[in-house]
Scaffold this active site. Structure first.
Site, PDB file in Angstrom:
ATOM      1  CE1 TYR A 171      -4.197  -1.414   0.099  1.00 46.47           C
ATOM      2  CE2 TYR A 171      -3.653  -2.369   2.224  1.00 46.47           C
ATOM      3  CZ  TYR A 171      -4.505  -2.256   1.141  1.00 46.47           C
ATOM      4  OH  TYR A 171      -5.672  -2.975   1.109  1.00 46.47           O
ATOM      5  CG  ASP A 199      -8.491  -3.096  -4.860  1.00 45.65           C
ATOM      6  OD1 ASP A 199      -7.777  -2.801  -3.883  1.00 45.65           O
ATOM      7  OD2 ASP A 199      -8.900  -4.252  -5.073  1.00 45.65           O
ATOM      8  CG  HIS A 287      -9.696  -5.163  -1.468  1.00 44.00           C
ATOM      9  ND1 HIS A 287      -8.575  -4.440  -1.776  1.00 44.00           N
ATOM     10  CD2 HIS A 287      -9.630  -5.379  -0.125  1.00 44.00           C
ATOM     11  CE1 HIS A 287      -7.871  -4.229  -0.671  1.00 44.00           C
ATOM     12  NE2 HIS A 287      -8.484  -4.783   0.342  1.00 44.00           N
TER      13      HIS A 287
HETATM   14  C1  LIG Z   1      -9.837  -9.313   6.287  1.00 52.27           C
HETATM   15  C2  LIG Z   1      -9.245  -8.956   4.960  1.00 52.27           C
HETATM   16  C3  LIG Z   1      -8.152  -8.111   4.921  1.00 52.27           C
HETATM   17  C4  LIG Z   1      -7.582  -7.773   3.695  1.00 52.27           C
HETATM   18  N1  LIG Z   1      -6.460  -6.991   3.673  1.00 52.27           N
HETATM   19  C5  LIG Z   1      -5.873  -6.704   2.493  1.00 52.27           C
HETATM   20  C6  LIG Z   1      -4.665  -5.956   2.471  1.00 52.27           C
HETATM   21  O1  LIG Z   1      -4.131  -5.567   3.494  1.00 52.27           O
HETATM   22  N2  LIG Z   1      -4.132  -5.683   1.253  1.00 52.27           N
HETATM   23  C7  LIG Z   1      -4.698  -6.126   0.081  1.00 52.27           C
HETATM   24  O2  LIG Z   1      -4.159  -5.859  -0.995  1.00 52.27           O
HETATM   25  N3  LIG Z   1      -5.825  -6.854   0.087  1.00 52.27           N
HETATM   26  C8  LIG Z   1      -6.418  -7.169   1.255  1.00 52.27           C
HETATM   27  N4  LIG Z   1      -7.548  -7.926   1.266  1.00 52.27           N
HETATM   28  C9  LIG Z   1      -8.084  -8.458  -0.006  1.00 52.27           C
HETATM   29  C10 LIG Z   1      -7.474  -9.826  -0.311  1.00 52.27           C
HETATM   30  O3  LIG Z   1      -6.139  -9.690  -0.712  1.00 52.27           O
HETATM   31  C11 LIG Z   1      -8.224 -10.530  -1.451  1.00 52.27           C
HETATM   32  O4  LIG Z   1      -8.387  -9.659  -2.522  1.00 52.27           O
HETATM   33  C12 LIG Z   1      -9.576 -11.096  -1.003  1.00 52.27           C
HETATM   34  O5  LIG Z   1      -9.530 -11.501   0.336  1.00 52.27           O
HETATM   35  C13 LIG Z   1      -9.958 -12.276  -1.879  1.00 52.27           C
HETATM   36  O6  LIG Z   1     -11.218 -12.730  -1.553  1.00 52.27           O
HETATM   37  P1  LIG Z   1     -11.514 -14.013  -0.614  1.00 52.27           P
HETATM   38  O7  LIG Z   1     -11.321 -13.543   0.779  1.00 52.27           O
HETATM   39  O8  LIG Z   1     -12.922 -14.334  -0.952  1.00 52.27           O
HETATM   40  O9  LIG Z   1     -10.541 -15.115  -1.000  1.00 52.27           O
HETATM   41  C14 LIG Z   1      -8.136  -8.272   2.485  1.00 52.27           C
HETATM   42  C15 LIG Z   1      -9.238  -9.125   2.543  1.00 52.27           C
HETATM   43  C16 LIG Z   1      -9.792  -9.480   3.771  1.00 52.27           C
HETATM   44  C17 LIG Z   1     -10.962 -10.408   3.792  1.00 52.27           C
END
Ligand SMILES: Cc1cc2nc3c(=O)[nH]c(=O)nc-3n(C[C@H](O)[C@H](O)[C@H](O)COP(=O)(O)O)c2cc1C
Length: 435
Positions: A171, A199, A287
């Site tokens: 980030y 995003d 995301h």
């Molecule tokens: C609790 C949580 C925290 C997340 N934190 C980040 C993050 O810090 N950076 C990021 O690029 N994506 C983050 N994401 C998005 C994930 O990288 C990913 O796109 C997403 O979890 C995929 O969907 P899924 O949980 O259904 O597998 C986060 C998702 C969740 C559920």
């Protein structure tokens, strides 16, 4: 010491007082569940881990992990979209030996999926991202580490077994020196790629999370003015620079020799721009449905852009990978995405929440079990599909004709909607079926 400096007022004099806290019914039930965790041997699929997590996590942690944006249509569609794709199994292929291994960004991996970046793993388990590193590494699975991890880059890197591969999710902070420092630390810690998340100029409207304000964020480096008053998501959002644009991508490329992949791409022309800006790949992702609601399910987008990029002469391109994440809950989902990429583009599949859930319940052992379940499902599906190796997969194995569509309904809207009533008889008389 997890307290922010302004909350630290000095050493405790003598014994710390024991506070009598009255537990509500939810908390009593939750603590009972924690003490009666189902044995790992009884967990049969990814959904079981989610069920356990839902019943053992404190309210705030569950809300932060599980929430999606607005009406959570994208959250649910991400998963349902996979179920609109049907397999076309090939028969009478020698499937005695099945090999699920492949390479992602040139690194060998035991499976075409990886642990994607999720913030705040310590909300669910005291070892946070470190137990995920141990479990994934031991199973030969790549782990992507979030900028907003609850363990430091160095701790997560130390935790991984010898030879395991980790990627860093970046980030970008308003202060570019912070970003430069993060990239340097990621390089030093041996990360093999940088995934730049684009995003989340501000974090999505996650109402479950906002309604559960009591989430605590242990040991996370938040921007100084971050407040947890509106739930974990809002608190984290202050780290991210909303002015980020393609010029910064150029700047980031100048800071590192590591492959740079753009995470959070949602349309064809942005994939092309990533190629033109010298990136080694994109992650088609919304995301996990947490940013803009009714953004496309990534697998739908994948099926749309691969043929378009081919028609434009942009694929095949051995130096460009497409990653995809969101809603993957079965190994069959992973194989469908890989098959859509076929021999035109290497597809890697990210899995997010299931790792947080498995880690919350069982730490490293849960992470390993989750991967073993998916590996077993993968072997079984590849055998029945007639594809003994990952390289055998191409789009002839998937029927995507019904992919475009939508299954998720607007639950909140449906819950508050009062249906119209039919005309009433003057005596409020019987309907036929009452008689
Ligand atoms: C609790 C949580 C925290 C997340 N934190 C980040 C993050 O810090 N950076 C990021 O690029 N994506 C983050 N994401 C998005 C994930 O990288 C990913 O796109 C997403 O979890 C995929 O969907 P899924 O949980 O259904 O597998 C986060 C998702 C969740 C559920």
């Amino acid at each position: 010491m997890n307290l922010p400096p302004e909350k630290y007022i000095g050493e405790i004099d003598g014994e710390a007082p024991v506070l009598e806290v009255e537990l509500d019914d939810f908390e009593i039930a939750r603590q009972e569940n924690v003490a009666n965790l189902p044995p790992l041997g009884l967990i049969t699929n990814v959904h079981d881990f989610e069920h356990v997590a839902k019943n053992i996590l404190p309210k705030g942690a569950w809300a932060y992990y599980s929430s999606g944006a607005d009406d959570e249509i994208s959250l649910r569609e991400n998963h349902y979209a996979y179920q609109r794709i049907y397999f076309r199994p090939r028969i009478l292929v020698n499937v005695k030996n099945i090999d699920t291994s492949t390479t992602l960004l040139g690194t060998p991996t035991s499976v075409p999926f990886y642990v994607t970046a999720t913030a705040l793993a310590k909300l669910g388990h005291p070892d946070g991202e470190c137990s995920i590193a141990r479990g994934a590494g031991k199973e030969g699975v790549i782990q992507m580490i979030s900028t907003l991890s609850s363990c430091s880059i160095e701790e997560v890197s130390e935790a991984k077994p010898e030879g395991a591969t980790q990627w860093f999710q970046l980030y970008v902070n308003e202060d570019r020196n912070v970003t430069k420092d993060l990239i340097n630390r990621a390089e030093k810690a041996g990360m093999k790629a940088i995934f730049l998340t684009v995003d989340a100029p501000s974090l999505g409207n996650r109402e479950k999370d906002r309604k559960a304000k009591e989430a605590e964020a242990p040991n996370v480096k938040l921007a100084d003015d971050a407040s947890m008053d509106e739930g974990s998501s809002r608190a984290l959002s202050t780290f991210i620079d909303a002015s980020l644009n393609w010029k910064d991508v150029k700047w980031i490329k100048e800071q590192t020799k590591l492959p740079l992949i753009i995470k959070g791409v949602q349309r064809l022309d942005d994939v092309v721009k990533a190629m033109d800006n010298g990136c080694q790949g994109v992650v088609l992702s919304n995301h996990g449905g947490r940013q803009i609601d009714t953004s496309p399910p990534p697998v739908e987008l994948l099926a749309e852009v691969v043929p378009q990029l081919k028609a434009m002469g942009r694929l095949p391109n051995p130096d460009f990978s497409i990653f995809i994440d969101g809603g993957v809950r079965r190994a069959g989902d992973v194989l469908k995405a890989v098959a859509i990429g076929g021999h035109d583009v290497r597809v890697g599949v990210g899995i997010g929440r299931p790792f947080l859930y498995a880690n919350s319940g069982y730490g490293e052992a849960g992470v390993r079990k989750l991967i073993q379940i998916l590996k077993d499902e993968m072997m079984l599906t590849m055998r029945s599909l007639g594809t003994p190796t990952i390289d055998d997969l191409d789009n002839s194995f998937v029927d995507t004709r019904r992919l475009i569509g939508r299954d998720a309904t607007d639950m909140l809207y449906n819950n508050v909607y009062m249906p119209l009533q039919t005309v009433q008889f003057a005596n409020h008389g019987h309907n036929r079926h009452d008689v």
